[in-house]
Design a protein around this motif. Structure first.
Motif, mmCIF file in Angstrom:
data_model
loop_
_atom_site.group_PDB
_atom_site.id
_atom_site.type_symbol
_atom_site.label_atom_id
_atom_site.label_comp_id
_atom_site.label_asym_id
_atom_site.label_seq_id
_atom_site.Cartn_x
_atom_site.Cartn_y
_atom_site.Cartn_z
ATOM 1 N N LEU A 20 -19.104 -45.289 9.393
ATOM 2 C CA LEU A 20 -17.685 -45.175 9.063
ATOM 3 C C LEU A 20 -17.320 -43.693 9.065
ATOM 4 O O LEU A 20 -17.947 -42.887 8.375
ATOM 5 N N VAL A 21 -16.305 -43.334 9.863
ATOM 6 C CA VAL A 21 -15.900 -41.945 10.016
ATOM 7 C C VAL A 21 -14.433 -41.799 9.610
ATOM 8 O O VAL A 21 -13.596 -42.612 9.995
ATOM 9 N N ASP A 22 -14.143 -40.735 8.848
ATOM 10 C CA ASP A 22 -12.767 -40.419 8.459
ATOM 11 C C ASP A 22 -12.274 -39.281 9.340
ATOM 12 O O ASP A 22 -12.836 -38.183 9.319
ATOM 13 N N ARG B 185 -31.935 -48.781 -8.692
ATOM 14 C CA ARG B 185 -32.114 -50.150 -9.231
ATOM 15 C C ARG B 185 -30.887 -51.027 -9.056
ATOM 16 O O ARG B 185 -30.989 -52.230 -9.004
ATOM 17 N N GLU B 186 -29.712 -50.415 -8.979
ATOM 18 C CA GLU B 186 -28.490 -51.192 -8.796
ATOM 19 C C GLU B 186 -28.211 -51.473 -7.322
ATOM 20 O O GLU B 186 -27.236 -52.114 -6.981
ATOM 21 N N GLY B 187 -29.067 -50.965 -6.427
ATOM 22 C CA GLY B 187 -28.899 -51.236 -5.002
ATOM 23 C C GLY B 187 -27.983 -50.273 -4.287
ATOM 24 O O GLY B 187 -27.590 -50.520 -3.158
ATOM 25 N N HIS B 188 -27.617 -49.153 -4.912
ATOM 26 C CA HIS B 188 -26.751 -48.172 -4.267
ATOM 27 C C HIS B 188 -27.569 -47.262 -3.351
ATOM 28 O O HIS B 188 -28.642 -46.822 -3.711
ATOM 29 N N ARG B 189 -27.032 -46.998 -2.184
ATOM 30 C CA ARG B 189 -27.656 -46.068 -1.248
ATOM 31 C C ARG B 189 -27.561 -44.663 -1.798
ATOM 32 O O ARG B 189 -26.571 -44.298 -2.384
ATOM 33 N N HIS B 190 -28.577 -43.851 -1.532
ATOM 34 C CA HIS B 190 -28.528 -42.448 -1.905
ATOM 35 C C HIS B 190 -27.800 -41.674 -0.820
ATOM 36 O O HIS B 190 -28.040 -41.876 0.369
ATOM 37 N N LYS B 191 -26.900 -40.782 -1.224
ATOM 38 C CA LYS B 191 -26.049 -40.061 -0.282
ATOM 39 C C LYS B 191 -26.834 -39.266 0.750
ATOM 40 O O LYS B 191 -26.419 -39.145 1.895
ATOM 41 N N ASP B 192 -27.971 -38.704 0.371
ATOM 42 C CA ASP B 192 -28.701 -37.836 1.293
ATOM 43 C C ASP B 192 -29.598 -38.603 2.264
ATOM 44 O O ASP B 192 -30.315 -38.004 3.047
ATOM 45 N N GLN B 193 -29.546 -39.910 2.238
ATOM 46 C CA GLN B 193 -30.381 -40.688 3.143
ATOM 47 C C GLN B 193 -29.695 -40.853 4.493
ATOM 48 O O GLN B 193 -28.488 -41.013 4.582
ATOM 49 N N ALA B 194 -30.502 -40.803 5.526
ATOM 50 C CA ALA B 194 -29.976 -40.889 6.886
ATOM 51 C C ALA B 194 -29.387 -42.268 7.168
ATOM 52 O O ALA B 194 -29.905 -43.287 6.732
ATOM 53 N N LEU B 195 -28.300 -42.239 7.917
ATOM 54 C CA LEU B 195 -27.678 -43.453 8.430
ATOM 55 C C LEU B 195 -28.161 -43.635 9.859
ATOM 56 O O LEU B 195 -29.014 -42.892 10.342
ATOM 57 N N VAL B 196 -27.602 -44.584 10.563
ATOM 58 C CA VAL B 196 -27.951 -44.805 11.957
ATOM 59 C C VAL B 196 -27.725 -43.519 12.752
ATOM 60 O O VAL B 196 -26.820 -42.742 12.466
ATOM 61 N N GLY B 197 -28.592 -43.265 13.720
ATOM 62 C CA GLY B 197 -28.470 -42.078 14.550
ATOM 63 C C GLY B 197 -28.841 -40.788 13.848
ATOM 64 O O GLY B 197 -28.571 -39.708 14.351
ATOM 65 N N GLY B 198 -29.448 -40.891 12.650
ATOM 66 C CA GLY B 198 -29.835 -39.701 11.901
ATOM 67 C C GLY B 198 -28.680 -39.027 11.179
ATOM 68 O O GLY B 198 -28.848 -37.962 10.599
ATOM 69 N N LEU B 199 -27.502 -39.629 11.210
ATOM 70 C CA LEU B 199 -26.342 -39.051 10.528
ATOM 71 C C LEU B 199 -26.447 -39.250 9.026
ATOM 72 O O LEU B 199 -27.126 -40.162 8.562
ATOM 73 N N GLN B 200 -25.759 -38.396 8.278
ATOM 74 C CA GLN B 200 -25.711 -38.508 6.825
ATOM 75 C C GLN B 200 -24.265 -38.446 6.376
ATOM 76 O O GLN B 200 -23.404 -37.897 7.069
ATOM 77 N N GLU B 201 -24.003 -39.000 5.187
ATOM 78 C CA GLU B 201 -22.668 -38.903 4.615
ATOM 79 C C GLU B 201 -22.294 -37.428 4.514
ATOM 80 O O GLU B 201 -23.100 -36.600 4.113
ATOM 81 N N GLY B 202 -21.077 -37.099 4.922
ATOM 82 C CA GLY B 202 -20.604 -35.724 4.876
ATOM 83 C C GLY B 202 -20.797 -34.962 6.176
ATOM 84 O O GLY B 202 -20.213 -33.891 6.356
ATOM 85 N N ASP B 203 -21.598 -35.503 7.102
ATOM 86 C CA ASP B 203 -21.798 -34.840 8.391
ATOM 87 C C ASP B 203 -20.486 -34.798 9.170
ATOM 88 O O ASP B 203 -19.695 -35.744 9.139
ATOM 89 N N GLN B 204 -20.285 -33.716 9.904
ATOM 90 C CA GLN B 204 -19.153 -33.602 10.808
ATOM 91 C C GLN B 204 -19.569 -34.171 12.156
ATOM 92 O O GLN B 204 -20.680 -33.904 12.626
ATOM 93 N N ASP C 179 -11.734 -34.970 18.856
ATOM 94 C CA ASP C 179 -11.308 -34.965 17.447
ATOM 95 C C ASP C 179 -12.530 -34.930 16.544
ATOM 96 O O ASP C 179 -13.548 -35.563 16.828
ATOM 97 N N VAL C 180 -12.428 -34.191 15.445
ATOM 98 C CA VAL C 180 -13.536 -34.037 14.511
ATOM 99 C C VAL C 180 -13.269 -34.859 13.258
ATOM 100 O O VAL C 180 -12.156 -34.870 12.730
ATOM 101 N N GLY C 181 -14.314 -35.569 12.807
ATOM 102 C CA GLY C 181 -14.213 -36.377 11.604
ATOM 103 C C GLY C 181 -15.423 -36.172 10.720
ATOM 104 O O GLY C 181 -16.369 -35.469 11.076
ATOM 105 N N THR C 182 -15.380 -36.815 9.551
ATOM 106 C CA THR C 182 -16.456 -36.723 8.569
ATOM 107 C C THR C 182 -17.054 -38.106 8.352
ATOM 108 O O THR C 182 -16.318 -39.071 8.114
ATOM 109 N N VAL C 183 -18.386 -38.200 8.410
ATOM 110 C CA VAL C 183 -19.069 -39.473 8.161
ATOM 111 C C VAL C 183 -18.902 -39.823 6.681
ATOM 112 O O VAL C 183 -19.231 -39.032 5.807
ATOM 113 N N ILE C 184 -18.368 -41.015 6.426
ATOM 114 C CA ILE C 184 -18.138 -41.496 5.063
ATOM 115 C C ILE C 184 -19.333 -42.299 4.561
ATOM 116 O O ILE C 184 -19.682 -42.251 3.394
ATOM 117 N N GLY C 185 -19.960 -43.055 5.452
ATOM 118 C CA GLY C 185 -21.099 -43.884 5.060
ATOM 119 C C GLY C 185 -21.400 -44.908 6.129
ATOM 120 O O GLY C 185 -20.947 -44.794 7.270
#
Length: 112
Positions: free
Chosen positions: A72-74, A17-36, A52-58
């Motif tokens: 966004l990748v860290d 209801r506050e408009g926040h994305r759910h973490k387990d929802q897919a981002l562009v390209g089927g990626l999810q937050e926390g994916d390597q 180089d390996v990074g972690t998808v932040i959102g």
């Protein structure tokens, strides 16, 4: 101004209801937050090199025209965060899981 939107270009993301994305929802390209992900490009300004390996932040926080194609990748200390085009600048590294015997000819392995 009329805008035509093709169904294959739509991505539906639900939110609370506050408009926040759910973490387990897919981002562009089927990626999810926390994916390597692995970088497919060099980016000199942050000393990023192919592989180089990074972690998808959102989702991307960029103002670029192609923002909808980016995540966004860290890449960790010394490299930081950068918005990358999914499937062009980065590729998903699937988790090993319980069955990681999917070796192919030419794979490099290390005995620990």
């Amino acid at each position: 101004k009329n805008i035509a939107i093709k169904p294959q270009n739509l991505t539906c993301i639900s939110s609370d209801r506050e408009g926040h994305r759910h973490k387990d929802q897919a981002l562009v390209g089927g990626l999810q937050e926390g994916d390597q992900v692995r970088s497919l490009v060099d980016h000199a300004s942050i000393h990023l090199v192919k592989g180089d390996v990074g972690t998808v932040i959102g989702p991307s926080n960029s103002n670029r025209d192609d923002n909808a194609r980016r995540v966004l990748v860290d890449f960790g200390p010394g490299k930081g965060q950068i918005n990358m085009v999914a499937k062009v600048h980065v590729e998903h590294i699937p988790p090993l899981g319980d069955d990681f015997h999917n070796f192919q000819k030419g794979d490099r392995v290390c005995l620990l």
